[in-house]
Design an enzyme around this catalytic site. Structure first.
Site, PDB file in Angstrom:
ATOM      1  N   ASP A  58      14.599   2.270  -1.677  1.00 48.03           N
ATOM      2  CA  ASP A  58      13.507   3.226  -1.408  1.00 48.03           C
ATOM      3  C   ASP A  58      13.867   4.136  -0.233  1.00 48.03           C
ATOM      4  OD1 ASP A  58      12.015   2.063  -3.436  1.00 48.03           O
ATOM      5  OD2 ASP A  58      11.089   0.616  -2.077  1.00 48.03           O
ATOM      6  N   GLY A  96      11.203  -6.131   6.045  1.00 53.43           N
ATOM      7  CA  GLY A  96      10.077  -5.308   5.570  1.00 53.43           C
ATOM      8  C   GLY A  96      10.577  -4.023   4.962  1.00 53.43           C
ATOM      9  N   GLY A 134       5.306  -1.226  -1.809  1.00 53.65           N
ATOM     10  CA  GLY A 134       5.159  -0.454  -3.056  1.00 53.65           C
ATOM     11  C   GLY A 134       6.230   0.613  -3.061  1.00 53.65           C
ATOM     12  N   ASP A 155      17.533  -7.884   5.542  1.00 53.79           N
ATOM     13  CA  ASP A 155      16.611  -7.851   4.398  1.00 53.79           C
ATOM     14  C   ASP A 155      16.889  -6.573   3.599  1.00 53.79           C
ATOM     15  OD1 ASP A 155      14.478  -7.866   2.632  1.00 53.79           O
ATOM     16  OD2 ASP A 155      12.928  -7.629   4.162  1.00 53.79           O
ATOM     17  N   ASP A 178       2.789  -6.175   0.557  1.00 56.23           N
ATOM     18  CA  ASP A 178       3.893  -7.122   0.345  1.00 56.23           C
ATOM     19  C   ASP A 178       3.660  -8.396   1.153  1.00 56.23           C
ATOM     20  OD1 ASP A 178       5.039  -5.061  -1.099  1.00 56.23           O
ATOM     21  OD2 ASP A 178       6.704  -4.716   0.292  1.00 56.23           O
TER      22      ASP A 178
HETATM   23  O1  RIB Z   1      11.355  -1.696  -3.419  1.00 57.17           O
HETATM   24  C1  RIB Z   1      10.663  -2.647  -2.657  1.00 57.17           C
HETATM   25  C2  RIB Z   1       9.224  -2.731  -3.109  1.00 57.17           C
HETATM   26  O2  RIB Z   1       9.169  -3.265  -4.400  1.00 57.17           O
HETATM   27  C3  RIB Z   1       8.354  -3.628  -2.263  1.00 57.17           C
HETATM   28  O3  RIB Z   1       7.784  -2.958  -1.181  1.00 57.17           O
HETATM   29  C4  RIB Z   1       7.348  -4.164  -3.264  1.00 57.17           C
HETATM   30  O4  RIB Z   1       6.056  -3.719  -3.047  1.00 57.17           O
HETATM   31  C5  RIB Z   1       7.870  -3.763  -4.633  1.00 57.17           C
HETATM   32  O5  RIB Z   1       7.147  -2.741  -5.163  1.00 57.17           O
END
Ligand code: RIB
Length: 306
Positions: A245, A280, A37, A239, A11
């Site tokens: 995730d 991040g 990712g 952020d 990223d």
């Molecule tokens: O969900 C956040 C992610 O989406 C980031 O880390 C970026 O790589 C994208 O895949």
């Protein structure tokens, strides 16, 4: 045991006063590089939350590959089935504005060439296979079928929502997690609105848990005839990248660990909230201890049976 079959990115993040519109250029100061990712972020979040995690995916042969895997490696995620494919590692260009809201452009790179066959010998019965929308839809579906055959459960976060096969993918899913935008997109395919309750009522079944995440408003979750609504504590948002995730990783870890549904969802909400307080997508993934403390502040605003 959790197996994540998904994307691994590098990223490049720029803080900007506001996100650009179409055709517009917006300037910020220096950029920062982070491992990212959605697959890797969820794998790391699950690992930090206390699960044993196996990552299945691919990076390229460029200079970004090692950095993209660095956090997973130091956290003890099993990387024995991550391949180095000729070409570029997945790359995400991320703008973050002062409110913490983001905008992301992804170049798939090696993530577009992952293969479901890499999961052979990896998925164990009663384990959890976690997938997102950053690997090709047909490959994700093959991976889900392999998990079903092996007696594993499928945890699917269609982010971004694939343009094809969404009905088949959802049908093969045991735990579905979407945000409001994804609920609208997926709902359209199933002829239902993106309203969280309408969406859950249509897609939750006796065997499928459906969760709609609502940002600062929390989450709505339906399973069988049970509905749970949780509200997160107020945090200082820096952020929001990776908050979804962190939610998915912590929820998957808690379910894999046998936690009761409401507790598992509270852990997910706590992790998502904590993830918003740090820049991040991976640096912000909280530890099991931090999640447990924060989960005490997550409020149940209406658990009921339909
Ligand atoms: O969900 C956040 C992610 O989406 C980031 O880390 C970026 O790589 C994208 O895949």
């Amino acid at each position: 045991m959790i197996t994540v079959f998904g994307s691994i990115n590098l990223d490049l993040v720029v803080s900007v006063p506001r996100l650009p519109g179409p055709g517009e250029t917006v300037s910020g100061p220096d950029h920062q590089s982070f491992a990212g990712g959605k697959g890797a972020n969820q794998a790391l979040a699950a690992r930090r939350a206390g699960a044993d995690v196996h990552m299945v995916g691919a990076v390229g042969t460029d200079a970004f590959a090692e950095l993209a895997l660095s956090n997973l490696k130091s956290a003890g995620v099993d990387l024995s089935t991550v391949r180095n494919l000729d070409g570029a590692t997945g790359l995400a260009l991320i703008g973050v504005e002062a409110s913490g809201e983001n905008q992301i452009i992804v170049a798939s790179g090696a993530n577009a060439r992952v293969e479901a066959a890499w999961l052979d010998q990896v998925i164990a019965p009663k384990s959890l296979l976690v997938l997102q929308g950053e690997v090709p839809a047909n490959v994700a579906l093959d991976a889900m079928k392999a998990a079903q055959l092996a007696g594993a459960k499928v945890f699917y976060n269609p982010a971004p929502v694939p343009r094809m096969m969404i009905e088949e993918l959802v049908s093969a899913t045991d735990i579905l997690v979407v945000n409001e935008t994804e609920a609208e997109e997926v709902g359209r395919v199933f002829g239902v609105s993106g309203d969280p309750d309408d969406f859950c009522a249509k897609l939750a079944t006796d065997d499928r848990l459906v969760v709609v995440t609502l940002g600062a408003q929390g989450i709505v979750a339906w399973q069988k005839d049970r509905v749970i609504r949780l509200r997160p504590p107020t945090v200082d948002v820096v952020d929001t990248t990776g908050a979804g995730d962190a939610f998915c990783g912590a929820l998957a870890a808690a379910l894999d660990n046998g936690r009761e549904l409401e507790t598992a969802l509270k852990y997910g909400v706590a992790a998502g909230s904590l993830a918003c307080t740090v820049t991040g997508a991976q640096t912000s993934a909280p530890t099991a201890e931090q999640i447990a403390v924060m989960s005490e502040k997550v409020e149940n605003i209406g658990a009921f049976t339909t």
